[in-house]
Design an enzyme around this catalytic site. Structure first.
Site, short mmCIF file in Angstrom:
data_model
loop_
_atom_site.label_atom_id
_atom_site.label_comp_id
_atom_site.label_asym_id
_atom_site.label_seq_id
_atom_site.Cartn_x
_atom_site.Cartn_y
_atom_site.Cartn_z
N ASN A 102 0.81 -1.31 -0.10
CA ASN A 102 0.11 -0.01 0.10
C ASN A 102 0.77 1.12 0.05
O ASN A 102 0.74 2.02 0.84
CB ASN A 102 -1.36 0.03 1.21
CG ASN A 102 -0.18 -0.03 2.51
OD1 ASN A 102 0.90 -0.61 2.80
ND2 ASN A 102 -0.94 0.36 3.56
N HIS A 161 -1.93 -9.74 11.58
CA HIS A 161 -2.49 -8.99 12.90
C HIS A 161 -3.80 -9.41 13.41
O HIS A 161 -4.63 -8.67 13.52
CB HIS A 161 -2.57 -7.61 12.75
CG HIS A 161 -3.07 -6.98 11.29
ND1 HIS A 161 -4.19 -7.64 10.71
CD2 HIS A 161 -2.33 -6.13 10.57
CE1 HIS A 161 -4.30 -6.94 9.62
NE2 HIS A 161 -3.57 -6.00 9.74
N ASP A 198 3.81 -4.99 11.81
CA ASP A 198 2.73 -4.10 11.24
C ASP A 198 3.32 -2.84 11.26
O ASP A 198 2.59 -1.72 11.56
CB ASP A 198 1.44 -4.17 11.55
CG ASP A 198 0.18 -3.52 10.82
OD1 ASP A 198 0.72 -3.04 9.58
OD2 ASP A 198 -0.75 -3.30 11.07
O1 DOR Z 1 -2.98 0.62 11.21
C1 DOR Z 1 -2.48 0.29 9.98
N1 DOR Z 1 -1.95 1.01 9.29
N2 DOR Z 1 -3.08 -0.99 9.68
C2 DOR Z 1 -2.74 -1.40 8.31
O2 DOR Z 1 -3.28 -2.42 8.04
C3 DOR Z 1 -2.11 -0.36 7.47
C4 DOR Z 1 -1.38 0.49 8.13
C5 DOR Z 1 -0.72 1.63 7.16
O3 DOR Z 1 -0.19 1.27 6.08
O4 DOR Z 1 -0.62 2.73 7.83
#
Ligand code: DOR
Length: 452
Positions: A92, A228, A307
């Site tokens: 992402n 997670h 994460d």
């Molecule tokens: O809290 C999160 N932030 N969970 C995720 O799955 C993505 C992540 C992010 O990329 O900021």
């Protein structure tokens, strides 16, 4: 370059042994208490513990596109400091890594900038099935079954069925049910207290999506990893899945992971941390913390990963719900777990199983995850007696904050080798060291469940 590391307590697959380790070039050459050999460097590691380098299979390092939050250089230096010698990075970014060409761009950036070893997932969209089918040099396919940071989302059943049916790489997913989250968000619209985040991204959202994903994996007979896990209810689902397998001789297809923030923080921490504790999946209750520790201990959850999801303090200071979700953690995750070893919550061997061995098996990574002749010399020397306080101003991550700012932890990495090269020592990074791309032997089909 040949290095002899003498007298450390070494965490071997068979247990904890005081022995000597010879590193020759990028590999471990010998593990032998009686070794007599000439070496370019001899390190007396008496009083210290030698572990395989940590493999963090869920990080968001933000490059390309979001480099004001983090980049591969800052993040990989933070890894080396934290004892993480290999990371697997999520798609992402901006643009999202949804094609081989974009994946190859990231792989080039990794080779150029990363202090530690790396791998990059390919992201699923409702329309990139051909790319997912052809993808190479990747640990696997990441699906956001529920949306989080970025615009990746696949929540229509037909698209999910196709991905599970028509691709071959291992699949992993962010499991929060999009419809549930949206309905909850509408109910709590206008509430600016961040604690409501755990009622919007609630137990039902996590459980519905995890159940749905396990069902897809079982029906399509696909290797699948639940990212997670945050709730006791999901741990129970995983327990039921393994119990159903025990009756047959079927090989497990599903693995799962927990993150330090879901193990060590909960809804009672919002008052103290505010939006710094805002994560997706959200923090849950102290009962959920305990259930996740139990699931790790009994093997229903196999992996611990961070994460790592950095955002700047300025971004985090926006009023909820405009504040982004995520916290950094690669440089403190091993210390947090070593601190738990010192508190008696788990053993050092368990930590090595969860953070080194299991991720290597889960993603079929060649030559990593354990200290044995022939394996890569990705090593971390830790001082189990060193007490140190986490400080925002000392963080290597670009956003320079930690949810554990002010916490004193006992047990810290002091020296890290990446394929035989010393990348970190006593607070300093060797800027010349570069990691290599991890190699994935997916024909093994996830060897985590085998005894050896
Ligand atoms: O809290 C999160 N932030 N969970 C995720 O799955 C993505 C992540 C992010 O990329 O900021």
């Amino acid at each position: 370059m040949k290095t002899l590391i003498k007298n450390a307590q070494v965490v071997l697959p068979a247990g904890l042994v005081q022995t000597n380790v010879v590193v020759d070039g990028p590999r471990i050459a010998e593990v032998d208490a009686a070794i007599q050999t000439r070496a370019d460097e001899v390190i007396d590691a008496g009083g210290l513990h030698l572990l395989p380098g940590v493999i963090d299979d869920q990080v968001h390092f933000r490059e390309p596109g979001l480099a004001h939050k983090e980049d591969l250089r800052t993040a990989s230096r933070a890894c080396a400091k934290g004892g993480v010698t290999t990371f697997l990075e999520m798609p992402n970014t901006v643009p999202a890594a949804t094609t081989q060409r974009l994946l190859d761009d990231k792989r080039r950036l990794g080779a150029e900038k990363s202090s530690v070893n790396y791998g990059f997932y390919i992201g699923a969209t409702p329309h990139n099935i051909d790319e997912l089918r052809r993808a190479r040099n990747t640990p696997g396919i990441k699906i956001f079954i529920g949306s989080s940071t970025g615009d990746l989302l696949v929540d229509e059943q037909e698209a999910l069925e196709r991905i599970f049916a028509e691709t071959t790489l291992p699949i992993t997913a962010h499991c929060e049910d999009e419809a549930t989250v949206r309905a909850n968000a509408a109910r709590f619209a206008g509430v600016a207290d961040v604690a409501v985040h755990s009622q919007i991204r609630d137990v039902a959202a996590a459980t519905i999506a995890t159940r749905r994903a396990i069902d897809l994996a079982v029906r399509h007979r696909r290797r699948f990893h639940v990212l997670h896990v945050s709730t006791a209810a999901e741990a129970e689902l995983l327990g039921q899945y393994y119990a159903s397998l025990a009756a047959s001789s079927a090989r497990p297809l599903v693995t799962a992971e927990a993150c330090p923030h879901h193990l060590l923080l909960n809804v009672d921490d919002y008052w103290r941390l505010g939006t710094l504790a805002q994560m997706n999946p959200s923090l849950k209750t102290a009962d959920d913390n305990r259930a996740l520790w139990r699931a790790l201990a009994d093997g229903c959850i196999q992996v611990v990963a961070t994460d790592h999801a950095p955002h700047t303090l300025q971004e985090k200071a926006r009023p909820y719900p405009h504040s982004p979700s995520g916290m950094p953690n690669v440089e403190n995750s091993l210390a947090l777990m070593l601190n738990e070893v010192n508190r008696g919550r788990c053993t050092l061997q368990q930590v090595v199983r969860w953070m080194c061995d299991a991720p290597a098996r889960t993603w079929d990574i060649v030559g990593k995850g354990r200290i044995a002749p022939g394996y890569d010399a990705d090593l971390v020397l830790v001082d189990m007696n060193l007490a140190r306080t986490v400080r925002n101003e000392e963080q290597f991550a670009k956003c320079r904050w930690s949810a554990w700012h002010g916490a004193e932890l006992t047990g810290w990495p002091v020296r890290t080798w990446v394929r035989g090269q010393e990348a970190f020592r006593d607070g300093r990074i060797d800027e010349t060291v570069r990691g290599a791309e991890a190699q994935f032997d997916h024909a093994r089909g996830g060897s985590w469940a085998t005894a050896d």
